[in-house]
Design an enzyme around this catalytic site. Structure first.
Site, PDB file in Angstrom:
ATOM      1  N   GLU A 140       5.005 -31.528  55.691  1.00  0.00           N
ATOM      2  CA  GLU A 140       3.903 -32.494  55.763  1.00  0.00           C
ATOM      3  C   GLU A 140       2.579 -31.773  55.973  1.00  0.00           C
ATOM      4  O   GLU A 140       2.501 -30.810  56.740  1.00  0.00           O
ATOM      5  CB  GLU A 140       4.149 -33.453  56.926  1.00  0.00           C
ATOM      6  N   HIS A 183      -4.059 -32.208  63.245  1.00  0.00           N
ATOM      7  CA  HIS A 183      -3.655 -33.548  63.656  1.00  0.00           C
ATOM      8  C   HIS A 183      -4.939 -34.300  64.003  1.00  0.00           C
ATOM      9  O   HIS A 183      -5.531 -34.062  65.052  1.00  0.00           O
ATOM     10  CB  HIS A 183      -2.715 -33.467  64.862  1.00  0.00           C
ATOM     11  N   ASP A 226      -1.414 -32.774  56.820  1.00  0.00           N
ATOM     12  CA  ASP A 226      -2.447 -33.762  57.177  1.00  0.00           C
ATOM     13  C   ASP A 226      -3.817 -33.199  56.804  1.00  0.00           C
ATOM     14  O   ASP A 226      -4.250 -32.227  57.428  1.00  0.00           O
ATOM     15  CB  ASP A 226      -2.463 -33.986  58.709  1.00  0.00           C
ATOM     16  N   HIS A 277       8.217 -33.010  60.150  1.00  0.00           N
ATOM     17  CA  HIS A 277       7.072 -33.882  60.449  1.00  0.00           C
ATOM     18  C   HIS A 277       5.984 -33.022  61.089  1.00  0.00           C
ATOM     19  O   HIS A 277       6.300 -32.118  61.864  1.00  0.00           O
ATOM     20  CB  HIS A 277       7.542 -34.963  61.433  1.00  0.00           C
ATOM     21  N   ASN A 278       4.712 -33.295  60.778  1.00  0.00           N
ATOM     22  CA  ASN A 278       3.619 -32.485  61.355  1.00  0.00           C
ATOM     23  C   ASN A 278       3.946 -30.999  61.270  1.00  0.00           C
ATOM     24  O   ASN A 278       3.844 -30.275  62.267  1.00  0.00           O
ATOM     25  CB  ASN A 278       3.411 -32.826  62.843  1.00  0.00           C
ATOM     26  N   GLU A 280      -0.725 -36.306  53.750  1.00  0.00           N
ATOM     27  CA  GLU A 280      -1.380 -37.368  54.509  1.00  0.00           C
ATOM     28  C   GLU A 280      -2.860 -37.159  54.232  1.00  0.00           C
ATOM     29  O   GLU A 280      -3.487 -36.276  54.810  1.00  0.00           O
ATOM     30  CB  GLU A 280      -1.112 -37.191  56.007  1.00  0.00           C
TER      31      GLU A 280
END
Length: 736
Positions: free
Chosen positions: A330, A345, A332, A300-301, A379
């Site tokens: 992931e 983020h 973003d 995640h992230n 994302e």
């Protein structure tokens, strides 16, 4: 200590070099580096910083990268040519060391020298490793460097080594080792003293039980031990011969077909004597089933090395995760100021990196530790224009590696397998329409409303204007859709549609509709992610999600602790390839399995697990306070279906981290062994405050070897801390 010291590159390292240590474009300082006499420790200090210096061991270094191969060195590429630059990459979560040499020859000497030393440490056997460890300690303690130690110095050294011992006993052993009666020990004598000190009585007793003459184990005696204690059954005769060939140091014993106590102890300390079934370490599972039938190691992230509010976004974070076997990363994405999408983020102070650099890094590192597919979870917060730029980067940088067409040209009824997708990167993102529509050649850019309704797609897709057609077309088997409930999925769900659930949503569904969730996950994939409130990048327990068959349980890989221990533990099997086949009762679409009621499963067979915790060896020191010695205890924790969650611990032993003996038995009943993980934790007992963590090892219950076994402990970061271990006796039986 090591004969490698005649190597010309290693000689340069021992003579020492002035290298620039680089932390950023503005922080570049000269430091004097050299390899110490033990051939294992690199020491460095600044020329003028008085007494302060730093050291690290070659065993902590994972690899050397040549040239401008880190973000820091890339940022100063104009200033220093590539052939002077190199990067030392460390195991675990320790940051890189970026260095610039004064000449190409010097850079090469350090690059090649460190590589040779890493190779040497990786190929050492248990005995050499232990000798090296003792040698390291001796050198650390030999303050005046005369190669000798008197009793007072030895006592101080023992304290450093975590040994609090009876003074008379120590003096007695010291006198025995001091053959020349000079009142001090040289290194060889110290090694002898150390061997007497670490005489393992508990291993000696086991040896005595099976040895007819108390001196050696004949092949049939060793075979008897393997059959009765190690529960090895059929192949024990052949195995006895193999073990003697491999671990017996004495040639004459080998000729007689016998194993001495030294050989026996070396076998028990080896990989084969470890708690983990050696055959399960290799790739041994069927890799030809649909993707939805596997647990997949997921991050995640992924771009963060620290926390989610002010951390540093970094390409290194992707490299570290992929090296740990992660198969779902992931990204973003947000609009960048110059038309180039950036990754960070959103709405926080984390730094930004370019999307195209992330994709280049992915291309380079995706398949270094595993050839099975990597899922790139997008994302997407970008405008249509920048989404199109993303699509161009994906196609240009990844080329054939990016999967953009159906494996066999047919609309899938089930997902393709890891085997069929080897070496491929799959994009997980939103998609306009379904795969069915895409195959219709007459398709224009706009999908008519009738078609939309006919495909039952209407509800899921974002308004057409928000998605770039180019990006949408790159999504094949991982189309992100909104979850409308299990009933809706049963009637309308397609195998290539994936939904994401926050940890709280997934927990709620698992509790209220466990069996439905398990069934859903036989056909479709689900991705679970940590709650947005975890700004410290902490993790949730992944076990609850695995219990209902969720494949992509995303964790913050940068955060050490129990949750990452469980993830590492589950994926330690099957060649660490990042894919683990789910148990058969989680792969059958009509399964009635519920983690809340494990006894309702067909073929339900609970097992009794009994663990005799015998002793510990050379446990790591926790706090470097002068003269503090640990009071260790061992806790065994079981993670699995709710009924299997359990923990038991031994009592603590005062002042002995060196060779504590517990001899306590901990018992468990395991209802769903196929899903259970076993975690061994060693802590330093403290009655006034929280116990300090010392080491742990986690593995799937199905990978446990019965019998007398060593557990080689790992640090908080999941890296090895030799020679720290636990010695246990494990028995598994059916519950009658």
């Amino acid at each position: 200590a090591l004969c490698i010291q005649d190597d010309p590159h290693v000689k340069v390292m021992m003579a020492g070099s002035t290298l620039r240590k680089v932390k950023s474009r503005s922080w570049k300082k000269q430091r004097h580096f050299r390899l110490l006499e033990d051939g294992m420790t690199i020491w460095y200090k600044s020329r003028w910083a008085g007494r302060g210096h730093s050291t690290f061991s070659i065993t902590e270094v994972e690899a050397v990268r040549e040239g401008h191969q880190s973000e820091v060195l890339l940022s100063i590429a104009e200033e220093f040519p590539a052939d002077l630059c190199f990067t030392l990459v460390f195991h675990g979560r320790q940051g890189n060391l970026d260095l610039v040499a004064e000449s190409t020859e010097e850079a090469q000497a350090w690059i090649q020298g460190v590589r040779k030393l890493i190779h040497k440490t990786q190929t050492m056997d248990e005995k050499e490793r232990l000798d090296q460890w003792v040698w390291d300690w001796f050198n650390k303690a030999d303050k005046n460097k005369d190669g000798k130690m008197n009793f007072k110095e030895v006592r101080k050294l023992l304290k450093m080594m975590n040994v609090e011992m009876n003074e008379e006993h120590a003096l007695h052993l010291f006198t025995m080792a001091d053959k020349s009666e000079s009142g001090s020990l040289e290194i060889e004598q110290f090694v002898h003293f150390y061997k007497m000190l670490t005489q393992r009585d508990e291993v000696w007793k086991v040896f005595q039980d099976f040895s007819g003459d108390g001196e050696k184990l004949m092949l049939e005696e060793l075979e008897n031990f393997l059959r009765t204690e190690q529960q090895e059954g059929e192949q024990s005769a052949q195995h006895a011969q193999e073990l003697t060939d491999r671990y017996e140091p004495s040639e004459s014993a080998k000729k007689q077909g016998a194993m001495t106590f030294d050989g026996f102890q070396m076998y028990l300390c080896s990989q084969e004597g470890s708690i983990f079934k050696p055959e399960h370490r290799q790739l041994h599972q069927d890799m030809s089933q649909p993707l939805s039938h596997y647990f997949i190691s997921s991050s995640h992230n992924t771009y963060l090395l620290e926390n989610q509010l002010r951390g540093h976004s970094s390409l290194e974070a992707y490299i570290k995760a992929l090296k740990r076997g992660c198969r779902c990363v992931e990204v973003d994405c947000w609009d960048g100021s110059d038309g180039e999408p950036v990754v960070y983020h959103g709405h926080t102070l984390t730094s930004k990196i370019l999307f195209k650099d992330v994709i280049s890094t992915l291309k380079e590192y995706a398949f270094k530790v595993s050839n099975f597919p990597v899922i790139l979870s997008l994302e997407n917060h970008c405008s249509v224009e920048q989404q199109t730029v993303m699509a161009q980067h994906l196609s240009q940088i990844l080329g054939d590696t990016l999967l953009t067409t159906l494996v066999d040209g047919l609309i899938p009824q089930q997902l393709p397998s890891p085997q069929e997708l080897k070496g491929k990167i799959l994009l997980k993102a939103k998609k306009i329409g379904g795969l069915e529509v895409c195959l219709d050649e007459t398709l224009t850019d706009e999908v008519s409303d009738e078609e939309e309704m006919a495909n039952g797609e209407c509800s899921d897709d974002p308004p057409k204007s928000k998605l770039s057609r180019e990006l949408s077309d790159l999504v094949v088997y991982c189309k992100s859709v909104h979850f409308h409930g299990f009933e809706h999925a049963r009637l309308h769900g397609k195998c290539y549609e994936m939904s994401s659930f926050s940890e709280s949503k997934a927990k709620k569904l698992a509790k209220e509709a466990g069996t439905d969730f398990v069934q859903y996950n036989t056909k479709q994939m689900s991705r679970i992610y940590p709650s947005g409130l975890r700004t410290d990048s902490s993790n949730y327990n992944p076990q609850e999600m695995w219990n209902v068959g969720c494949q992509i349980v995303a964790l913050n890989f940068q955060t050490a602790g129990l949750e990452m221990d469980l993830n590492d533990g589950l994926f330690r099997q099957n060649g660490c390839c990042g894919y683990v086949l789910k148990p058969d009762f989680m792969r059958d679409g009509s399964t009635q399995f519920s983690p809340e009621k494990p006894d309702g499963k067909q073929g339900y067979k609970p097992l009794r697990l009994s663990i005799q915790v015998m002793s510990g060896q050379q446990l790591p020191k926790v706090n470097q306070k002068e003269g503090s010695i640990v009071d260790p205890l061992v806790r065994v924790e079981i993670y699995g279906v709710p009924q299997d969650q359990a923990r038991e611990e031994t009592s603590h032993i005062n002042n002995n981290g060196f060779n504590p003996v517990w001899n306590e038995t901990l018992n468990f009943v395991i209802h769903t062994p196929e899903l259970a993980l076993v975690r061994f934790v060693v802590e330093d007992y403290d009655k006034a405050s929280r116990n300090d963590f010392m080491g742990q090892f986690t593995l799937p219950f199905t990978c446990l070897q019965a019998g007398y076994r060593h557990i080689h402990l790992l640090s908080r970061d999941g890296t090895a801390i030799p020679p720290s271990s636990l010695f246990v006796n494990i028995s598994i039986s059916e519950l009658t």
